[in-house]
Scaffold this active site. Sequence first.
Site, short mmCIF file in Angstrom:
data_model
loop_
_atom_site.label_atom_id
_atom_site.label_comp_id
_atom_site.label_asym_id
_atom_site.label_seq_id
_atom_site.Cartn_x
_atom_site.Cartn_y
_atom_site.Cartn_z
N CYS A 2 0.83 -1.20 0.00
CA CYS A 2 0.00 0.00 0.00
C CYS A 2 0.87 1.26 0.00
O CYS A 2 1.98 1.26 0.49
CB CYS A 2 -0.94 0.09 1.20
N ARG A 27 2.91 0.48 -5.33
CA ARG A 27 2.84 -0.24 -4.06
C ARG A 27 1.54 -1.03 -3.90
O ARG A 27 1.35 -1.75 -2.93
CB ARG A 27 2.97 0.74 -2.89
N TRP A 75 -3.04 -2.55 -1.51
CA TRP A 75 -2.77 -3.93 -1.92
C TRP A 75 -3.30 -4.77 -0.77
O TRP A 75 -2.77 -4.74 0.34
CB TRP A 75 -1.27 -4.15 -2.11
N ASN A 101 -0.25 1.61 6.04
CA ASN A 101 0.52 0.64 5.24
C ASN A 101 1.21 -0.29 6.25
O ASN A 101 1.91 0.19 7.14
CB ASN A 101 1.55 1.42 4.40
N GLY A 102 0.98 -1.57 6.11
CA GLY A 102 1.60 -2.53 7.03
C GLY A 102 0.59 -3.57 7.45
O GLY A 102 -0.47 -3.71 6.83
N GLU A 487 14.11 -16.80 -14.08
CA GLU A 487 13.63 -15.42 -14.26
C GLU A 487 12.65 -15.35 -15.45
O GLU A 487 11.63 -14.67 -15.37
CB GLU A 487 14.84 -14.50 -14.45
N LYS A 491 8.75 -14.13 -15.19
CA LYS A 491 8.18 -13.03 -16.01
C LYS A 491 6.87 -13.48 -16.64
O LYS A 491 5.89 -12.75 -16.64
CB LYS A 491 9.13 -12.60 -17.13
N GLU A 494 3.95 -13.93 -14.00
CA GLU A 494 3.38 -12.77 -13.33
C GLU A 494 2.58 -11.86 -14.25
O GLU A 494 1.64 -11.22 -13.79
CB GLU A 494 4.44 -11.98 -12.56
N HIS A 510 14.73 -36.17 -14.11
CA HIS A 510 14.42 -36.66 -12.76
C HIS A 510 12.96 -36.40 -12.39
O HIS A 510 12.62 -36.42 -11.22
CB HIS A 510 15.38 -36.03 -11.75
N LYS A 609 4.45 -3.41 -6.88
CA LYS A 609 5.87 -3.22 -7.23
C LYS A 609 6.75 -3.36 -6.01
O LYS A 609 7.90 -3.76 -6.11
CB LYS A 609 6.02 -1.83 -7.86
C1 F6R Z 1 9.27 -9.85 -10.34
C2 F6R Z 1 9.42 -8.87 -9.29
C3 F6R Z 1 9.47 -9.35 -7.89
C4 F6R Z 1 10.55 -8.58 -7.13
C5 F6R Z 1 10.53 -8.95 -5.64
C6 F6R Z 1 11.64 -8.26 -4.87
O1 F6R Z 1 9.26 -9.25 -11.60
O2 F6R Z 1 9.50 -7.71 -9.54
O3 F6R Z 1 9.70 -10.72 -7.81
O4 F6R Z 1 11.79 -8.86 -7.68
O5 F6R Z 1 9.29 -8.60 -5.10
O6 F6R Z 1 11.53 -6.88 -4.98
P1 F6R Z 1 12.73 -5.94 -4.66
O7 F6R Z 1 13.80 -6.19 -5.66
O8 F6R Z 1 12.17 -4.56 -4.74
O9 F6R Z 1 13.21 -6.28 -3.28
#
Ligand code: F6R
Length: 614
Positions: A2, A27, A75, A101-102, A487, A491, A494, A510, A609
């Site tokens: 949030c 957020r 969020w 927020n929290g 990775e 991508k 998500e 395996h 994010k």
């Molecule tokens: C995936 C993504 C998340 C962040 C994770 C850590 O695309 O963005 O998996 O990598 O939430 O976030 P940070 O790097 O901000 O600690």
Amino acid sequence: MCGITGYLGGREACPILIDGLRQLEYRGYDSAGIALVNECGELHVYKEKGKVQDLEAGLAGKNISGHLGIAHTRWATHGEPSAVNAHPHVSSSGRFAIVHNGIIENYAVIRRNLEKKGYAFKSSTDTEVLVQLIDYVASCSDSDTVAVLQEVLDEIVGAYAIALIDMKYPDRLFAARKSSPLAVGIGDDEFIVASDISPIAGNADKVMYLGDEEIAEMHRDGSLHIVNLSNAECRHEILAVPKNLGRTRKDGFDHFMLKEIFEQPSSLTDCMRGRVDVVGKTVTLSAVREHKDRLLAAERFIIVACGTSWHAGLIGKQMIENFCRIPAETVYASEFRYSNPVIRSSDVVIAISQSGETADTLAAVELARSKGAFIYGICNAVGSSIPRATDTGSYIHVGPEIGVASTKAFTGQVTVLAMLALDIAREKNTIDDRTYAGMIEELASIPEKMRVVLRTNDSIASLAKMFTYAKNFIYLGRGYSYPAALEGALKLKEISYIHAEGYPAAEMKHGPIALIDEEMPVVIIATHNALYEKILSNVQEIKARKGRVIAIVSEGDTAISDIADTVIEIPETIECLDPLLVSVPLQLLAYHIAVCKGKDVDRPRNLAKSVTVE
Ligand code: F6R
């Protein structure tokens, strides 16, 4: 997670707050709300399910005047995304309005106690419990608001950053925090509080960061008092708001994610600027210079991170072990913090985080610090919580990343880890001159090679159309390419909501090989490296079971190109830098599949994010 913000001053609060929410939407964005106190001393609260733009649309024609206000973009943690659960929450008496927020961990027991005292709840949130508790404690005495907050916050278990309106004092704004960030912007007789500096930039020149368990009381006359829960006065350095916190725009791209993918050649150039010297053949990180003795004495590196940053950490582990010959491990911060880890004072803990605010990574840093380890941060957001909690570190300097799916931050993190490993290895004499010079030359050539990779965009866009049917994907790689495969899978998951698994290619036999049939797309990273022949066998195993192979190969490849269904060619580089180039087509593939499926690429469902809750 949030985002919260609040305003008190001479200007109309609403436009400042809405603009601030837009900056904070990374957020969380499942609902949003605003509370405003107008000149007649009336409190108006507006909330909408959905994004900030939905709240803004809902405000049309409403009474939105006022010089005091608080606002929130959510969020969901407790309670589904809905207008009822959206913040601000107002106490039953109507005296207090709060944004938070929290997570309040002991909210259930507090709620039960308040219900016994006759309090009724409208929402399922922990935040409403908090504001009702404030209301209850205030109703029991003549204490001022700060004293009430001290009593209440002392009882709270969990994390909070709050902005509070007390209708008894409509010329004051209150804020407090513990474990969730809160910046206080100070203008001319006005204040803007926010989860980060972005809503403050452009509105105030000065900023300070509230410490843990501190309460700020801001007055319309411009005065500001900060105390902690024990009522001791607190002072903080007042910092200048950086001038270059420019607004991020899409610059003609359809999505921030695509823009950020295309930015990578220049963001990596920025990341290496002043650090990689091709002419002098050196890599220099100022943090390594400043803390050389401590870093060279490290007996072990522990890398803590989450998500994409954890994937970068897996690559960093291999680089540190290969070049520096120091044992290294990469651990999910969320696991590390509760695993009673063995941490020695001779350990160096590297915390990787794009946002610098990830709750689990921050907690891992605090734990490691309490055990005497030396902490090195690798972050993007300047001045965020993790860089402030570490002993030293290196920013990745790739600029603001807005798309929720991390792209340029990942390549920036890998680049900083490469520079870190090279700089330490050079100092420790564990790397020979030829390898060191070759790495520098190759690092410097990565931006140009990335530009070449980006030319595959159109063909990947066409390829993506063929895979929108898929319910599952497998991503395979080996060595340095294994984290790149993880990775790539992340991508896709998500942003397109297609289930995807990343695997070390040799592990297929395996178990996961049972999943392969003619429906299963398998993305395999098969660039020219030491394990190329092994990967070739892995591709054959998949083709023998009719899997549909999309192979990422080095320019000029023939062997894998002959058997794969589709190939994407990328320039050759040194094996450990392969993830930098390989990740680009993986990002593009995920992006175009998500676009073909009509998904909200920059703001995928259920995500945010910055993950500021554990
Ligand atoms: C995936 C993504 C998340 C962040 C994770 C850590 O695309 O963005 O998996 O990598 O939430 O976030 P940070 O790097 O901000 O600690």
